[in-house]
Design a protein around this motif. Sequence first.
Motif, mmCIF file in Angstrom:
data_model
loop_
_atom_site.group_PDB
_atom_site.id
_atom_site.type_symbol
_atom_site.label_atom_id
_atom_site.label_comp_id
_atom_site.label_asym_id
_atom_site.label_seq_id
_atom_site.Cartn_x
_atom_site.Cartn_y
_atom_site.Cartn_z
ATOM 1 N N LEU A 132 75.518 47.264 -42.798
ATOM 2 C CA LEU A 132 75.577 45.871 -43.229
ATOM 3 C C LEU A 132 76.709 45.118 -42.518
ATOM 4 N N SER A 178 77.919 45.809 -39.515
ATOM 5 C CA SER A 178 77.646 45.683 -38.087
ATOM 6 C C SER A 178 76.536 44.688 -37.798
ATOM 7 N N GLY A 179 75.655 44.496 -38.774
ATOM 8 C CA GLY A 179 74.522 43.592 -38.565
ATOM 9 C C GLY A 179 73.402 44.203 -37.755
#
Length: 101
Positions: free
Chosen positions: A89, A91-92
């Motif tokens: 989450l 790091s995307g």
Amino acid sequence: MEASQRGPSSESRRRAQPLVAEERTLRLRRLHDAVAVCPTDVRVRCELATLLEELGQPEEALGHWKAVLARDPNHLKAWEGVARCREELASGLPHQCRTKG
């Protein structure tokens, strides 16, 4: 080497992919149903969280890992799951994208 000794052809693998997706969808539905019936079942929650991670849904998986920890604060697999989901989450990027290189 005979055809029977080699692995599956690319055509048979392509035909199997929709089946795999269908099986995952069915498995996901069954696990959600099982959690609804018995929300304290740690084993089911772990299996559901793991599947959700595999499907690239870390936010939902994180909720299930936290529910496991609420029942068993020493559950190592759940702590590892929380760490993976939080990392993903933050790091995307989906975990699968970060591990390919």
